[in-house]
Design a protein around this motif. Sequence first.
Motif, PDB file in Angstrom:
ATOM      1  N   LEU A 140     -11.123  33.191  -3.115  1.00  0.00           N
ATOM      2  CA  LEU A 140     -10.869  34.609  -3.328  1.00  0.00           C
ATOM      3  C   LEU A 140     -12.190  35.327  -3.076  1.00  0.00           C
ATOM      4  CD1 LEU A 140      -8.793  36.747  -4.358  1.00  0.00           C
ATOM      5  CD2 LEU A 140      -9.707  36.347  -6.641  1.00  0.00           C
ATOM      6  N   ALA A 141     -12.184  36.342  -2.235  1.00  0.00           N
ATOM      7  CA  ALA A 141     -13.435  37.002  -1.853  1.00  0.00           C
ATOM      8  C   ALA A 141     -13.319  38.510  -1.909  1.00  0.00           C
ATOM      9  CB  ALA A 141     -13.848  36.570  -0.444  1.00  0.00           C
ATOM     10  N   ALA A 142     -14.407  39.161  -2.340  1.00  0.00           N
ATOM     11  CA  ALA A 142     -14.496  40.625  -2.375  1.00  0.00           C
ATOM     12  C   ALA A 142     -15.713  41.029  -1.561  1.00  0.00           C
ATOM     13  CB  ALA A 142     -14.623  41.118  -3.812  1.00  0.00           C
ATOM     14  N   PHE A 143     -15.486  41.841  -0.547  1.00  0.00           N
ATOM     15  CA  PHE A 143     -16.530  42.228   0.389  1.00  0.00           C
ATOM     16  C   PHE A 143     -17.136  43.573  -0.030  1.00  0.00           C
ATOM     17  CE2 PHE A 143     -13.644  39.327   2.339  1.00  0.00           C
ATOM     18  CZ  PHE A 143     -14.430  38.510   3.153  1.00  0.00           C
ATOM     19  N   PRO A 144     -18.403  43.821   0.317  1.00  0.00           N
ATOM     20  CA  PRO A 144     -19.052  45.047  -0.166  1.00  0.00           C
ATOM     21  C   PRO A 144     -18.415  46.343   0.331  1.00  0.00           C
ATOM     22  CG  PRO A 144     -20.448  43.891   1.418  1.00  0.00           C
ATOM     23  CD  PRO A 144     -19.321  42.976   1.080  1.00  0.00           C
ATOM     24  N   ASN A 145     -17.636  46.283   1.418  1.00  0.00           N
ATOM     25  CA  ASN A 145     -16.949  47.493   1.879  1.00  0.00           C
ATOM     26  C   ASN A 145     -15.649  47.753   1.128  1.00  0.00           C
ATOM     27  OD1 ASN A 145     -15.287  45.518   2.903  1.00  0.00           O
ATOM     28  ND2 ASN A 145     -15.409  46.182   5.035  1.00  0.00           N
ATOM     29  N   GLY A 146     -15.304  46.869   0.180  1.00  0.00           N
ATOM     30  CA  GLY A 146     -14.130  47.085  -0.652  1.00  0.00           C
ATOM     31  C   GLY A 146     -12.925  46.248  -0.293  1.00  0.00           C
ATOM     32  N   ARG A 147     -12.969  45.479   0.783  1.00  0.00           N
ATOM     33  CA  ARG A 147     -11.855  44.619   1.141  1.00  0.00           C
ATOM     34  C   ARG A 147     -11.834  43.398   0.224  1.00  0.00           C
ATOM     35  NH1 ARG A 147     -10.050  46.046   6.346  1.00  0.00           N
ATOM     36  NH2 ARG A 147      -8.146  44.935   5.763  1.00  0.00           N
ATOM     37  N   VAL A 148     -10.649  42.999  -0.191  1.00  0.00           N
ATOM     38  CA  VAL A 148     -10.468  41.824  -1.038  1.00  0.00           C
ATOM     39  C   VAL A 148      -9.413  40.949  -0.380  1.00  0.00           C
ATOM     40  CG1 VAL A 148      -9.857  40.970  -3.346  1.00  0.00           C
ATOM     41  CG2 VAL A 148     -11.025  43.178  -3.105  1.00  0.00           C
ATOM     42  N   GLY A 149      -9.627  39.639  -0.355  1.00  0.00           N
ATOM     43  CA  GLY A 149      -8.661  38.767   0.298  1.00  0.00           C
ATOM     44  C   GLY A 149      -8.666  37.349  -0.245  1.00  0.00           C
ATOM     45  N   MET A 150      -7.575  36.648   0.018  1.00  0.00           N
ATOM     46  CA  MET A 150      -7.431  35.240  -0.338  1.00  0.00           C
ATOM     47  C   MET A 150      -7.526  34.419   0.946  1.00  0.00           C
ATOM     48  SD  MET A 150      -4.458  35.310  -3.261  1.00  0.00           S
ATOM     49  CE  MET A 150      -3.164  35.778  -2.122  1.00  0.00           C
ATOM     50  N   PHE A 151      -8.368  33.400   0.925  1.00  0.00           N
ATOM     51  CA  PHE A 151      -8.671  32.676   2.144  1.00  0.00           C
ATOM     52  C   PHE A 151      -8.459  31.169   1.982  1.00  0.00           C
ATOM     53  CE2 PHE A 151     -11.047  36.601   2.187  1.00  0.00           C
ATOM     54  CZ  PHE A 151     -10.791  37.096   3.459  1.00  0.00           C
ATOM     55  N   GLU A 152      -8.117  30.543   3.087  1.00  0.00           N
ATOM     56  CA  GLU A 152      -7.951  29.101   3.118  1.00  0.00           C
ATOM     57  C   GLU A 152      -9.301  28.404   2.973  1.00  0.00           C
ATOM     58  OE1 GLU A 152      -6.330  29.003   6.981  1.00  0.00           O
ATOM     59  OE2 GLU A 152      -4.237  29.357   6.336  1.00  0.00           O
ATOM     60  N   PRO A 153      -9.317  27.110   2.604  1.00  0.00           N
ATOM     61  CA  PRO A 153     -10.586  26.387   2.441  1.00  0.00           C
ATOM     62  C   PRO A 153     -11.477  26.429   3.668  1.00  0.00           C
ATOM     63  CG  PRO A 153      -8.783  25.126   1.491  1.00  0.00           C
ATOM     64  CD  PRO A 153      -8.151  26.290   2.186  1.00  0.00           C
ATOM     65  N   ALA A 154     -10.895  26.534   4.858  1.00  0.00           N
ATOM     66  CA  ALA A 154     -11.693  26.529   6.082  1.00  0.00           C
ATOM     67  C   ALA A 154     -12.625  27.732   6.189  1.00  0.00           C
ATOM     68  CB  ALA A 154     -10.761  26.490   7.300  1.00  0.00           C
ATOM     69  N   ALA A 155     -12.425  28.749   5.360  1.00  0.00           N
ATOM     70  CA  ALA A 155     -13.281  29.943   5.410  1.00  0.00           C
ATOM     71  C   ALA A 155     -14.608  29.740   4.702  1.00  0.00           C
ATOM     72  CB  ALA A 155     -12.557  31.132   4.794  1.00  0.00           C
ATOM     73  N   GLU A 156     -14.785  28.625   4.027  1.00  0.00           N
ATOM     74  CA  GLU A 156     -15.983  28.440   3.203  1.00  0.00           C
ATOM     75  C   GLU A 156     -17.290  28.648   3.961  1.00  0.00           C
ATOM     76  OE1 GLU A 156     -17.791  25.440  -0.201  1.00  0.00           O
ATOM     77  OE2 GLU A 156     -16.192  24.719   1.119  1.00  0.00           O
ATOM     78  N   PRO A 157     -17.504  28.063   5.162  1.00  0.00           N
ATOM     79  CA  PRO A 157     -18.778  28.291   5.862  1.00  0.00           C
ATOM     80  C   PRO A 157     -19.029  29.765   6.168  1.00  0.00           C
ATOM     81  CG  PRO A 157     -17.598  26.441   6.829  1.00  0.00           C
ATOM     82  CD  PRO A 157     -16.648  27.108   5.895  1.00  0.00           C
ATOM     83  N   LEU A 158     -17.974  30.492   6.497  1.00  0.00           N
ATOM     84  CA  LEU A 158     -18.118  31.915   6.790  1.00  0.00           C
ATOM     85  C   LEU A 158     -18.519  32.686   5.537  1.00  0.00           C
ATOM     86  CD1 LEU A 158     -14.987  32.379   9.075  1.00  0.00           C
ATOM     87  CD2 LEU A 158     -17.380  32.494   9.800  1.00  0.00           C
ATOM     88  N   LEU A 159     -17.906  32.361   4.424  1.00  0.00           N
ATOM     89  CA  LEU A 159     -18.235  33.034   3.175  1.00  0.00           C
ATOM     90  C   LEU A 159     -19.659  32.709   2.755  1.00  0.00           C
ATOM     91  CD1 LEU A 159     -14.853  32.392   1.312  1.00  0.00           C
ATOM     92  CD2 LEU A 159     -15.639  34.575   2.252  1.00  0.00           C
ATOM     93  N   GLN A 160     -20.057  31.470   2.887  1.00  0.00           N
ATOM     94  CA  GLN A 160     -21.423  31.073   2.539  1.00  0.00           C
ATOM     95  C   GLN A 160     -22.456  31.826   3.376  1.00  0.00           C
ATOM     96  OE1 GLN A 160     -21.199  26.829   3.175  1.00  0.00           O
ATOM     97  NE2 GLN A 160     -20.798  26.395   1.004  1.00  0.00           N
ATOM     98  N   ALA A 161     -22.062  32.203   4.590  1.00  0.00           N
ATOM     99  CA  ALA A 161     -22.980  32.897   5.495  1.00  0.00           C
ATOM    100  C   ALA A 161     -22.962  34.410   5.312  1.00  0.00           C
ATOM    101  CB  ALA A 161     -22.629  32.549   6.943  1.00  0.00           C
ATOM    102  N   GLY A 162     -22.146  34.924   4.387  1.00  0.00           N
ATOM    103  CA  GLY A 162     -22.085  36.366   4.165  1.00  0.00           C
ATOM    104  C   GLY A 162     -21.362  37.105   5.263  1.00  0.00           C
ATOM    105  N   SER A 163     -20.321  36.492   5.811  1.00  0.00           N
ATOM    106  CA  SER A 163     -19.591  37.081   6.933  1.00  0.00           C
ATOM    107  C   SER A 163     -18.729  38.254   6.478  1.00  0.00           C
ATOM    108  CB  SER A 163     -18.717  36.016   7.596  1.00  0.00           C
ATOM    109  OG  SER A 163     -19.510  34.937   8.071  1.00  0.00           O
ATOM    110  N   SER A 164     -18.264  39.046   7.433  1.00  0.00           N
ATOM    111  CA  SER A 164     -17.432  40.212   7.140  1.00  0.00           C
ATOM    112  C   SER A 164     -15.980  39.792   6.926  1.00  0.00           C
ATOM    113  CB  SER A 164     -17.493  41.205   8.299  1.00  0.00           C
ATOM    114  OG  SER A 164     -16.847  40.653   9.449  1.00  0.00           O
ATOM    115  N   TYR A 165     -15.218  40.731   6.388  1.00  0.00           N
ATOM    116  CA  TYR A 165     -13.782  40.485   6.218  1.00  0.00           C
ATOM    117  C   TYR A 165     -13.127  40.181   7.557  1.00  0.00           C
ATOM    118  CZ  TYR A 165      -8.858  41.414   5.265  1.00  0.00           C
ATOM    119  OH  TYR A 165      -7.496  41.308   5.180  1.00  0.00           O
ATOM    120  N   GLU A 166     -13.476  40.927   8.583  1.00  0.00           N
ATOM    121  CA  GLU A 166     -12.864  40.717   9.898  1.00  0.00           C
ATOM    122  C   GLU A 166     -13.168  39.323  10.440  1.00  0.00           C
ATOM    123  OE1 GLU A 166     -10.667  42.588  11.419  1.00  0.00           O
ATOM    124  OE2 GLU A 166     -10.721  43.949   9.704  1.00  0.00           O
TER     125      GLU A 166
END
Length: 469
Positions: free
Chosen positions: A31-57
């Motif tokens: 579960l992730a909340a981005f600084p621009n206000g987007r909130v989303g539920m993501f599959e486990p494969a998103a972990e590297p992107l989240l660790q890198a501070g990636s955008s919602y898009e």
Amino acid sequence: MLVPYKAEHIPSLPEKCRPLLRYRREEFGFLAAFPNGRVGMFEPAAEPLLQAGSSYEECKPHLVTRLQVPTDFHFSAPLMAWVELTRACNLRCPHCFVEAGAPREIEMSTERILRLLDEWAEMGVFSVVITGGEPSIHPDFLTIVHHAYNLGFTVAIASNGMPLTEKMLEQIPQDDVIISVSLDGIHGAGAATGESDFDAVTRKLLKIRSFGFNTSIMTTTTHENVGDLQTFVNFAIDNDISLRSVPFVPMGRGRLYRELQNQLGDIEKAAQFWLTEEKWERIKDRQLGLCAGKVFNFLITMVYSIRRCMSGRGLCYITSDGTVYPCSNCSGSKILAGGNLRERAFADIWNDNEWGIRAITWKNFLGKACDGCAINSEEYFCTGRCPGSSYALNGVLDGCGVSEFQRHSILRREELFRQEINDHPRIYAEQVKLEALQAAQNSQQEQDINHLVPPAPEKLVSLSPRAKA
């Protein structure tokens, strides 16, 4: 977990928000909340992107689209949580759901409040609402606000505004902080200065805004202020201030002032106000980063998607004596408490799958409250399947949680929406294709829930001049 947002995305962020990506692990992935206000539920494969501070898009291809939803579904922690610092208040508003005025007989110490914030940070809560009573009269208000801010939460301060001095405002952080002030026209904020409520509150709002804060108006709509609602929202628009409204529900002190409930004759004014509010929210929210309002909007999408309230599943409300309620409505009706922080750690209460609120889904309202109702349709999003509101109106958990006025008002305001915006009102779901897969349910548990609360109290009678008028 807090990670720095990618540098290339920072210039696109709204002002007054920290470039932090907040995320945590859930059974389905993250579960992730981005600084621009987007909130989303993501599959486990998103972990590297989240660790890198990636955008919602960048993370969007990994959105969860199928979700197992057992009866007691809940997130591993609240996404947002309210904490009352005290019930003490300088005002005595007739519609106050906590009956603020005097402090509770027992109230949490500052040390316990700070420890609660630590618990929430460890669990991965995104947003904290600091409330009361009037939170700013708590002697350690600034200490608590700074602690919440330093832990990385987005912070909302819910206040009547009057005790917020310039000295105090100079010491409150601004990024990821929004100050919300009540504007209802009925709480006597200007009594000390001889001003009207509107003049006293708007003067204070402009003062707070002048210090550089994101500001918001909180309005409870009533029969008494229905003629002023358009003035309230016009002020918000003219002064670039957010506005969010809730209907009056006769709970807390409001049980003594049931005449504040809207009547059928209020529908047109209330609907026109709602339409203006809705249009303004869509504009103003683009200027805001992650905040309590955007987290709450995500939870509303979850309500619609999984057909159960997110109170006690994605949010909670802590009263100043340490009682953990699913939401403010349940707190106002004093029902469905999960436990008390004087006896158990918050995580133990949250992780207790026997918490009564989690036995209740929309199915409980079928056949009793919803059958034959004009808004019991996929065409509408009815918020009346609410145990707290149902209890306040009916004395049971599974009755209709909207008044006759609200039912007709929903029909009218959505008719106006289609006429003026040429669209159907819709829930802004980040996971618009989310498919809630219902797991095996305990049908008896879903049908028999009113044993969870004691019998409804006898109707209270007010002897106040306001009630007699």
